[in-house]
Write a protein that holds these residues in place. Structure first.
Motif, PDB file in Angstrom:
ATOM      1  N   TYR A  12       0.833  -1.214   0.000  1.00 57.27           N
ATOM      2  CA  TYR A  12       0.000   0.000   0.000  1.00 57.27           C
ATOM      3  C   TYR A  12       0.864   1.259   0.000  1.00 57.27           C
ATOM      4  CZ  TYR A  12      -3.232   3.593   1.625  1.00 57.27           C
ATOM      5  OH  TYR A  12      -3.958   4.755   1.741  1.00 57.27           O
ATOM      6  N   TRP A  13       1.826   1.304   0.903  1.00 59.07           N
ATOM      7  CA  TRP A  13       2.632   2.521   1.004  1.00 59.07           C
ATOM      8  C   TRP A  13       3.612   2.658  -0.161  1.00 59.07           C
ATOM      9  CZ3 TRP A  13       0.824   6.261   3.550  1.00 59.07           C
ATOM     10  CH2 TRP A  13       0.045   6.045   4.674  1.00 59.07           C
ATOM     11  N   THR A  14       4.078   1.540  -0.686  1.00 58.12           N
ATOM     12  CA  THR A  14       4.929   1.619  -1.871  1.00 58.12           C
ATOM     13  C   THR A  14       4.133   2.144  -3.066  1.00 58.12           C
ATOM     14  OG1 THR A  14       6.295  -0.225  -1.102  1.00 58.12           O
ATOM     15  CG2 THR A  14       6.412   0.314  -3.443  1.00 58.12           C
ATOM     16  N   ALA A  15       2.900   1.647  -3.198  1.00 58.80           N
ATOM     17  CA  ALA A  15       2.053   2.072  -4.323  1.00 58.80           C
ATOM     18  C   ALA A  15       1.665   3.531  -4.199  1.00 58.80           C
ATOM     19  CB  ALA A  15       0.809   1.190  -4.385  1.00 58.80           C
ATOM     20  N   THR A  16       1.284   3.956  -2.996  1.00 57.91           N
ATOM     21  CA  THR A  16       0.811   5.334  -2.834  1.00 57.91           C
ATOM     22  C   THR A  16       1.959   6.338  -2.807  1.00 57.91           C
ATOM     23  OG1 THR A  16       0.757   5.044  -0.418  1.00 57.91           O
ATOM     24  CG2 THR A  16      -1.306   4.664  -1.636  1.00 57.91           C
ATOM     25  N   GLN A  17       3.165   5.890  -2.403  1.00 59.89           N
ATOM     26  CA  GLN A  17       4.323   6.780  -2.377  1.00 59.89           C
ATOM     27  C   GLN A  17       5.197   6.641  -3.629  1.00 59.89           C
ATOM     28  OE1 GLN A  17       4.952   9.016   0.196  1.00 59.89           O
ATOM     29  NE2 GLN A  17       2.925   8.391   0.921  1.00 59.89           N
ATOM     30  N   SER A  18       4.860   5.640  -4.458  1.00 66.03           N
ATOM     31  CA  SER A  18       5.616   5.371  -5.693  1.00 66.03           C
ATOM     32  C   SER A  18       7.095   5.145  -5.433  1.00 66.03           C
ATOM     33  CB  SER A  18       5.442   6.524  -6.704  1.00 66.03           C
ATOM     34  OG  SER A  18       4.086   6.694  -7.027  1.00 66.03           O
TER      35      SER A  18
END
Length: 297
Positions: A12-18
């Protein structure tokens, strides 16, 4: 292999923070740990939710679906984590009830609220839906239980089910086994006032045969309407549950009619920005009571 919450958080955080690096900062863990969790997630899922594009990361089609599911999951977890205790649910809550519904369900609902949320203070308005709904729209009520409510862009409707509704009459009336509008058009009818759901049900039923009843007496109270019918003053339409005792005693009958009276839908309604803890508590309690009473279809 099973998907873990830690893996989903890393995704989730990798996807939202790219960025794996920024995800590690948010989660306060080492970057290699985030990468390890992402690889474990891929193995568990059997597909890649993220793919490399140049130096960055991009969601795959299935990864976008997973991100949407993660948002829902984490919102639910947040809701559970912040759910107030019974001690925190205190003070007044303004509740409106359609009267026919209230006559059957309200005592049990209020009793349950007293038991589970002793600091909650219900302030009750009981009337026809036509009278209750404007009070809700004017924000003088926090939550209302209504028959056939109107749609409004700022208010949320929660369908609860339908209550069985019929023409009911004293057995003192000599009526056929199947009652049609022409059979009772000259008999006294008891109705809620013009503009109410009850009035529209009654007039619509007669209008289906091109008729108007000869005599209609108006009563603003559903419970008193039922009392008048139960005592043979006239015929009326109301929830079958209000006549249970008289039906068991054999003093009234639920008429089999052509056309039939449609069961009436019951909704909870509240302002979209007002679903606070107290509203949630009442909704949950009411839904539980309705299930126990087996009241709504």
């Amino acid at each position: 292999m099973r998907v873990t919450l830690a893996q989903l958080e890393a995704f989730y955080w990798t996807a939202t923070q790219s960025s794996v690096e920024r995800a590690a900062e948010v989660l306060s863990i080492a970057q290699p740990t985030v990468s390890l969790r992402l690889r474990g997630l891929e193995d568990a899922l059997g597909y890649k939710p993220l793919e490399r594009v140049g130096r960055g990361l991009k969601l795959t089609v299935r990864g976008q679906d997973l991100l949407d599911e993660c948002r829902t999951l984490f919102a639910s977890i947040e809701k559970i984590a912040t759910k107030p205790t019974a001690q925190e649910l205190a003070g007044p809550i303004r509740l409106g009830f359609a009267e026919g519904f209230a006559m059957i369900c309200l005592p049990r609902i209020v009793s349950r609220l007293h038991s589970e949320y002793p600091e909650l203070q219900p302030e009750l308005m009981v009337a026809t839906s036509a009278e209750v709904e404007p009070e809700l729209h004017s924000l003088r009520l926090d939550l209302a239980f209504l028959v056939h409510p109107t749609e409004h862009e700022h208010f949320k409707l929660v369908p609860l089910g339908t209550q069985e509704t019929s023409w009911i009459a004293s057995k003192s009336f000599d009526l056929p086994s199947i009652v049609r509008p022409k059979d009772i058009v000259t008999l006294p009818i008891i109705s809620n006032p013009t503009g109410s759901i009850n009035y529209r049900q009654m007039t619509g039923w007669f209008a289906s045969a091109g008729l108007k009843p000869s005599r209609v007496d108006f009563c603003n109270s559903v419970s008193m309407l039922a009392n008048l019918v139960n005592n043979g003053v006239g015929l009326g339409i109301y929830p079958n549950k209000l006549a249970e005792r008289q039906l068991s005693e054999g003093t009234v009958t639920v008429l089999q009619t052509d056309p039939p009276i449609a069961d009436t839908p019951i909704y909870a309604k509240y302002h979209r920005e007002s679903r606070k803890a107290k509203v949630e508590a009442v909704l949950t309690t009411a839904t539980s009571v309705l299930g126990e009473l087996d009241y709504l279809k």
